[in-house]
Write a protein that holds these residues in place. Structure first.
Motif, short mmCIF file in Angstrom:
data_model
loop_
_atom_site.label_atom_id
_atom_site.label_comp_id
_atom_site.label_asym_id
_atom_site.label_seq_id
_atom_site.Cartn_x
_atom_site.Cartn_y
_atom_site.Cartn_z
N GLU B 61 -43.45 145.81 31.91
CA GLU B 61 -44.22 146.54 32.91
C GLU B 61 -44.57 145.70 34.12
O GLU B 61 -44.59 144.46 34.07
CB GLU B 61 -45.50 147.10 32.28
N PHE B 62 -44.82 146.41 35.21
CA PHE B 62 -45.27 145.76 36.45
C PHE B 62 -46.45 146.59 36.96
O PHE B 62 -46.28 147.75 37.34
CB PHE B 62 -44.15 145.72 37.49
N ALA B 63 -47.62 145.99 36.96
CA ALA B 63 -48.83 146.72 37.36
C ALA B 63 -49.29 146.28 38.74
O ALA B 63 -48.88 145.23 39.24
CB ALA B 63 -49.93 146.49 36.34
N GLY B 64 -50.13 147.07 39.36
CA GLY B 64 -50.81 146.64 40.57
C GLY B 64 -50.28 147.20 41.87
O GLY B 64 -50.64 146.72 42.95
N VAL B 65 -49.44 148.23 41.81
CA VAL B 65 -49.02 148.88 43.07
C VAL B 65 -50.24 149.62 43.63
O VAL B 65 -50.84 150.45 42.95
CB VAL B 65 -47.85 149.86 42.83
N GLU B 66 -50.63 149.29 44.83
CA GLU B 66 -51.85 149.83 45.40
C GLU B 66 -51.59 151.12 46.18
O GLU B 66 -50.45 151.43 46.52
CB GLU B 66 -52.50 148.79 46.32
N PRO B 67 -52.67 151.88 46.48
CA PRO B 67 -52.52 153.02 47.40
C PRO B 67 -51.95 152.49 48.71
O PRO B 67 -52.29 151.35 49.10
CB PRO B 67 -53.95 153.52 47.59
N ASN B 68 -51.12 153.27 49.39
CA ASN B 68 -50.35 152.75 50.53
C ASN B 68 -49.63 151.47 50.10
O ASN B 68 -50.00 150.37 50.51
CB ASN B 68 -51.25 152.47 51.74
N GLY B 271 -53.25 152.79 58.81
CA GLY B 271 -52.83 151.42 59.08
C GLY B 271 -53.93 150.58 59.70
O GLY B 271 -54.14 149.42 59.33
N ASN B 272 -54.68 151.17 60.62
CA ASN B 272 -55.70 150.40 61.34
C ASN B 272 -57.07 150.39 60.68
O ASN B 272 -57.82 149.44 60.82
CB ASN B 272 -55.85 150.94 62.77
N TYR B 273 -57.40 151.47 59.96
CA TYR B 273 -58.77 151.58 59.44
C TYR B 273 -58.82 151.83 57.93
O TYR B 273 -59.89 152.01 57.37
CB TYR B 273 -59.52 152.70 60.17
N GLY B 274 -57.66 151.87 57.28
CA GLY B 274 -57.65 152.04 55.82
C GLY B 274 -58.16 153.38 55.33
O GLY B 274 -58.58 153.51 54.18
N ILE B 275 -58.13 154.39 56.19
CA ILE B 275 -58.60 155.72 55.76
C ILE B 275 -57.56 156.36 54.84
O ILE B 275 -56.36 156.28 55.11
CB ILE B 275 -58.85 156.60 57.00
N ASP B 276 -58.06 156.98 53.76
CA ASP B 276 -57.14 157.66 52.83
C ASP B 276 -56.17 158.55 53.60
O ASP B 276 -56.59 159.31 54.49
CB ASP B 276 -57.89 158.58 51.85
N HIS B 277 -54.91 158.53 53.19
CA HIS B 277 -53.87 159.30 53.88
C HIS B 277 -54.28 160.76 54.11
O HIS B 277 -54.24 161.27 55.24
CB HIS B 277 -52.58 159.23 53.07
N ALA B 278 -54.71 161.44 53.05
CA ALA B 278 -55.03 162.87 53.19
C ALA B 278 -56.16 163.08 54.19
O ALA B 278 -56.18 164.08 54.92
CB ALA B 278 -55.42 163.45 51.84
#
Lengths: 383, 383
Positions: B61-68, B271-278
């Motif tokens: 396994e490979f863990a740790g893929v983050e949001p974005n 990209g600039n402010y880390g706001i959730d995509h949705a």
């Protein structure tokens, strides 16, 4: 919603001029047998486009697949394939040609005693020749599904297997402009009843499937009459073509109950009296709606509201109104809605019942609770 | 309707218990790398089900893929794959994990100088490792499409190729019951805007696509709030899950113009402010609807009528009402609808404009006529 597994790998090439795309979809080292019907493709330019697309391929043709494709005809193609070592099939035509080609693909690889057993005994299809298709009559959905219906005398039987799902399907709506009004009407009605068989059952809270099915019904009701009134309108043909494909590519049928009683009873009308498939459906469906209204009540009311905007009246009044609107749509499409419209009467019901019995059709419908007696009641309601 | 070619070969296994199906979908001779995110799958039973299904496979396994999903994280997985010779990837998670896995699949086979060029220079992906997925957060549609979005610092870039389309996708709605209300809301809004990007453009008489898109919008408006109000309702989750898949599996987008301006502008907010995509989408879409009302007039009126039943009033009144209803839906889903809601103001617009410019976003929208000045107007309308 019920559990399901779904995959539809057919590559669709949609739009004017897309027949050319088959050149890249069929590997160049394949020996292709082009299979078609009565020769209308030689009059409307489709044959020339297919020939041009296959200019770099080795190919030959097999003509004469009839509506309700006949086992004996199809077996002649199988013999040709075995003798001349074709290894790719290209169906060019409507649902009958594509269904026939699917059977040919399976029968050519069948190693059992009698290929008829694929249909009559539902023998497993272990292998089939690869096949693609050029659709010229939108109706059956066969261009992107795994089912086929084949006839032998009065027997009209179906088989389904992933092995015969077309690898690609070309849907060029301009190829449908030369269809007769009767063919157009039949196609629209066939697609409509395909949707109804998967939609008009009982609710299982499957909202995607319901909304998609309702969208397809609305399209057919809107566009079907236009196709008869303004036969040169290519946009209308395009929308009907894509609607008919979606009506039976499996998508609206995943995770929901299915009926198919109208088809099973209709097949006996074709088998015994040679009535066009779609015209058997437009005769049988209204009677199924009437006779099975208790089982289908919730979906009949949803259909009444979402398709025809019927919101007023008692449950029975709303259902009656929805059935009447369905019949009115069929009449607008100039198809029969009663047995009397095709000159059949009381005395023919015994013939049909005997066929249903001999084909084991003793437990039809989404609940499997339509007995032979119930089918008789449906046929009587269709008189 | 415009000409198109469409194929969606992903095999869908939908419903409770379907994780077990991966045992048969991954060949037994493959060495599988299971890729996931922050570890929630170890708390909700998904990890155990995947382990059980892979009992006869060699896997790690490979863990740790983050949001974005971040390029640097993903490249660590690529290194592990090259060192330990994995030859099949299984993504277990939401859209970020699946998108990240798609990039890993392509990067692991990339023979050019720098895998980042797959995104930054849109280098052709010649090969990729085969991959499947177990979806746990319905939203992006990545489980059955060929696209992926990957981030590196402030750059959030996309690539698309058939090579990374998942071979199978397990959609078990019970895996979504442990999501936070914020994740559920984000997923519903993301799917809603995916539909709008393909629907709210200009009419091309594509009736299947319109009806299907409208059905998906209605489902999300009906079921989204229920998912927040009654989080244990599995039927609601099932309908949202299947709706989100259909929203971006390509089907509603064939043969019609696409917009995607909301996404392109939204990506700069993430990209600039880390706001959730949705949440970037729910901020930008209403402003796009307001600012592009002339280009989108016909579809805005159709949307107003078919989604909200708005038939009364002048053109502008009906469009205004439809935009208000859209904003009201987003508020019901508890997502921001203005830049002020995420504490951004006038001064941030310059930052966003500079990012848009550096990413070459100078001709957005279905007509390619949204200039940088127009994007500024959209952002100002979103203040």
């Amino acid at each position: 919603m019920q559990k399901f597994t779904y995959q539809n790998p057919t590559r669709i090439h949609f739009g004017e001029g897309q027949i050319a795309a088959i050149a890249n979809d069929i590997p160049k080292d394949k020996k292709v047998l082009v299979i078609y019907g009565g020769g209308s493709i030689k009059k409307n330019g489709v044959y020339e486009q297919v020939s041009a697309a296959l200019a770099s391929h080795e190919w030959a043709e097999f003509a004469g697949v009839e509506p309700n494709p006949q086992y004996d005809t199809l077996m002649k193609a199988v013999e040709k394939i075995r003798n001349e070592k074709f290894d790719y099939l290209l169906a060019v035509g409507g649902g009958s040609v594509i269904d026939g080609t699917k059977f040919i693909a399976a029968a050519a690889c069948y190693e059992g005693e009698d290929p008829w057993h694929i249909l009559a005994k539902q023998h497993t299809v272990e292998a089939a020749l690869p096949l693609g298709c050029v659709l010229t009559l939108p109706a059956t959905g066969s261009e992107s599904n795994k089912g086929a219906v084949v006839s032998r005398g009065k027997d009209k039987l179906a088989f389904m297997t992933d092995k015969v799902q077309p690898l690609f399907a070309v849907l060029d709506p301009t190829t449908t402009l030369s269809l007769s009004p009767r063919q157009v009407a039949n196609g629209v009605v066939d697609a409509f009843v395909h949707v109804m068989e998967q939609y008009l059952t009982f609710p299982v809270n499957a909202k995607v499937q319901d909304r998609f099915a309702e969208g397809l019904l609305l399209n057919l009701i809107e566009e079907g009459p236009k196709a008869l009134a303004t036969p040169d309108d290519l946009d209308v043909r395009a929308n009907i073509m894509w609607t008919a494909t979606q009506a039976l590519n499996g998508l609206i049928g995943v995770g929901v109950p299915h009926d198919w009683a109208t088809h099973m009873i209709g097949h006996e009308l074709t088998g015994n009296y040679g009535i066009d498939h779609a015209r058997t459906l437009s005769i049988v469906l209204p009677a199924v709606m009437k006779e099975r209204r208790a089982d289908k009540e919730a979906k009949l009311l949803q259909y009444a509201e979402r398709i025809f905007g019927i919101r007023e009246g008692s449950v029975d009044e709303r259902i009656d109104a929805a059935i009447e609107r369905t019949i009115a749509f069929f009449k607008e499409m100039q198809v029969p809605t009663r047995l009397a419209d095709v000159k059949l009467g009381e005395s023919d019901i015994d013939v049909l019942m005997s066929s249903l019995e001999s084909h084991g059709m003793t437990a039809l419908g989404e609940h499997g609770n339509i007995t032979l007696n119930d089918s008789r009641a449906i046929l009587e309601a269709a008189l």
